[in-house]
Design an enzyme around this catalytic site. Structure first.
Site, PDB file in Angstrom:
ATOM      1  N   SER A  61      83.825  19.611  -3.594  1.00 25.05           N
ATOM      2  CA  SER A  61      83.980  19.048  -2.254  1.00 25.05           C
ATOM      3  C   SER A  61      85.430  19.069  -1.806  1.00 25.05           C
ATOM      4  O   SER A  61      85.728  19.114  -0.612  1.00 25.05           O
ATOM      5  CB  SER A  61      83.482  17.600  -2.218  1.00 25.05           C
ATOM      6  N   HIS A 117      84.036   9.977   1.938  1.00 19.27           N
ATOM      7  CA  HIS A 117      84.137  11.384   1.553  1.00 19.27           C
ATOM      8  C   HIS A 117      84.622  12.274   2.691  1.00 19.27           C
ATOM      9  O   HIS A 117      85.507  13.130   2.516  1.00 19.27           O
ATOM     10  CB  HIS A 117      82.738  11.818   1.081  1.00 19.27           C
ATOM     11  N   ASP A 124      79.770  15.830   7.220  1.00 16.87           N
ATOM     12  CA  ASP A 124      79.971  14.993   6.035  1.00 16.87           C
ATOM     13  C   ASP A 124      79.539  13.553   6.328  1.00 16.87           C
ATOM     14  O   ASP A 124      78.600  13.323   7.083  1.00 16.87           O
ATOM     15  CB  ASP A 124      81.444  15.071   5.631  1.00 16.87           C
TER      16      ASP A 124
END
Length: 566
Positions: A387, A197, A136
């Protein structure tokens, strides 16, 4: 959680010897209880017959101390017609409600409608011994993640995209993925702050739990390894493929070997592509061959997942998103490429104040950073997206691998899908097997009891040779009466040409139930399937067998595992 102090015993369970009157007659057992009451001076009463044939005897008011109990049990034990007597003791749930301050906001873990039934799985496993790679944006420092984070790697080869002044290195810190102005990355991109994220994804998987702060991680006994591939303007497939290889223990030119290869890989990323690029396919196949389960977000375009990669690649678990109400999230991709669904949240934004979320309670709460561009103070916020759904499945995969280390990626995928439940809400377009159920899936692979029944399994390999017939047994005990009318049979057979195989379920009396016929046109490999058999005419207890006949020559394989759910 600590088991409560033993409660006073109020009843005893008396098992009479076979062929005695008390073993089969309630009147005889009731009469014997009355005799014991006179003998001990206690107010004993026969309450009922248990399924196994024993008698449940109430001690009555006043017989609450250890001396009274001992006297009653001694009286029964002295009776030659009694095989055993034991107290009717209490059991307690061992799962503890975490004291994490934001746990109450994590509906995705525990709510019956849209949640994933995670807390009940913690009785059996919390993910210990398993490393999950979060491929990520990298890691931003967070005290709720520190204890469960191990060394990773930065695979962003472009210094400009990495924003760290160099290319690949052993520091996976998230330097921020903000955009300075509209169209900076592509004509459709908009200026925006850093997402942090990877930090949010990591918290869902393995935030420290029961530590009096923040959120609880699904596999909070597992370790997270940050593998940085997304920076300014996203990440390249070349970097992502190398990261997949490295994270799973493969060799990448110019990069030191991973000292802690991950057994679960989470890829909450993707892009539009009608096919799975070969660079992804090779990396994913290699990772799976090394024993890593690869979990991928289905995408957020409200479109068919078949058009987005790596969600459309083979050998991955592709995850769609569901809302708190159990619907497919309005943004989630869908279709036949989706394997399973998990909570990803569904929030709404204010039309009056841009950027303001009006229903934060319906998002997925996790660890984050407050910096708009570069890292600042740690915090917690709700996000939504596939996600957020994917790390729920990655966390579950870690629980399964920890509970039973011999599980292969295919077995983990099969277990998750086989034990999912239908969406309680609406799914248009296809949401895979349904919403994953953590407790039920963990119980299934460990042979425990679940709300869906008791699972009996055999994972011993049985070699299938050409033109031969083999069997694999499962002995079922403790089930009274007939087998179910919908007996579930899960089969995992590794074979290079499954069309050669004829598969039957054999009941204890030898009755055969056909599960699969041979088919000359079926050249695909392996039989990974779940069958339902009406076995209501059979006695449940006894030895059941999976019989596999190889009806042709030239291809071989083995029975990997199979199970029965009663």
């Amino acid at each position: 959680m600590q088991t409560p102090a033993a409660a006073p015993v109020e009843k005893v369970i008396v098992t009479y010897k076979a062929r005695t009157a008390e073993a089969t007659s309630n009147d005889a057992a009731r009469s014997d209880t009355s005799a014991k009451a006179q003998e001990t001076g206690e107010k004993l009463s026969f309450e009922r017959r248990l399924a196994g044939g024993a008698a449940l005897v109430d001690l009555g008011a006043g017989a609450e101390d250890k001396k009274d109990l001992a006297e009653v049990m001694a009286a029964f034990r002295a009776d030659s017609s009694v095989a055993a007597v034991e107290p009717d003791i209490r059991a307690y749930p061992l799962a503890v409600t975490p004291n994490d301050t934001d746990y109450a906001k994590q509906w995705d873990l525990f709510e019956a409608t849209g949640g994933m039934n995670v807390p009940a799985a913690w009785d059996k496993t919390t993910g210990g011994g398993v490393t999950v790679a979060v491929i990520d944006t990298g890691a931003s420092a967070h005290s709720d993640l520190t204890a469960n984070t191990i060394g990773g790697y930065d695979f962003i080869s472009s210094p400009a995209d990495a924003r760290d002044g160099n290319g690949r290195d052993a520091d996976p810190r998230d330097e921020g993925d903000w955009n300075d102005f509209d169209a900076e990355c592509d004509p459709d991109s908009e200026a925006g702050p850093s997402s942090w994220h990877g930090t949010h994804v990591a918290g869902t998987i393995s935030a420290a739990t029961n530590n009096g702060k923040g959120v609880a991680g699904i596999a909070h006994g597992a370790k997270v390894q940050h593998v940085r591939v997304l920076g300014k303007c996203g990440g390249s497939s070349a970097d992502i493929a190398d990261a997949i290889t490295w994270a799973s223990g493969g060799s990448v030119p110019g990069v030191p070997a991973n000292p802690n290869p991950a057994k679960v890989l989470n890829l909450s990323l993707g892009g539009a592509s009608s096919t799975c690029p070969s660079v992804y396919r090779i990396a994913i196949d290699g990772a799976v061959a090394r024993g890593a389960t690869v979990v991928v977000a289905a995408g957020n375009s409200n479109a068919d997942t078949a058009g987005f990669t790596p969600a459309n690649c083979a050998n991955v678990i592709s995850v769609a998103s569901t809302s708190r109400e159990g619907n497919r999230s309005y943004y989630s991709n869908f279709g036949t490429a989706v394997d399973v669904s998990a909570p990803g949240g569904e929030t709404r934004r204010s039309t009056d104040t841009p950027g303001t979320v009006t229903t934060p309670q319906n998002g997925i709460w996790s660890t984050l950073n407050s910096g708009l561009t570069t890292p600042s103070a740690e915090n917690y916020k709700p996000y939504q997206g596939t996600s957020m759904a994917a790390p729920h499945i990655a966390g579950l995969a870690a629980l399964l691998k920890s509970a039973k280390s011999s599980l292969t990626p295919a077995q983990i995928e099969s277990a998750i899908k086989s034990n999912a439940r239908p969406l309680p809400g609406v799914c248009s377009g296809g949401c895979g097997a349904g919403i994953a159920d953590a407790a039920k899936t963990v119980a299934a692979v460990t042979g425990g009891s679940t709300g869906g029944g008791t699972v009996f399994s055999n994972a011993a390999d049985v070699t299938i040779t050409d033109n031969a017939t083999v069997t694999s047994p499962i002995t079922v005990t403790g089930r009274s009466g007939a087998a179910p009318a919908a007996l579930k049979v899960d089969v995992d057979i590794k074979h290079s040409y499954r069309g050669d195989l004829v598969v039957d379920l054999l009941a204890p009396d030898g009755t055969a139930y056909r599960l699969k016929n041979a088919g000359s046109g079926d050249s695909a490999a392996n039989v990974l399937a779940s069958y339902t058999v009406n076995a209501s005419s059979e006695t449940a207890n006894g030895t059941w067998k999976l019989r596999v006949r190889d009806a042709a020559s030239g291809d071989t394989g083995y029975i990997d595992s199979w199970s029965l759910t009663f």
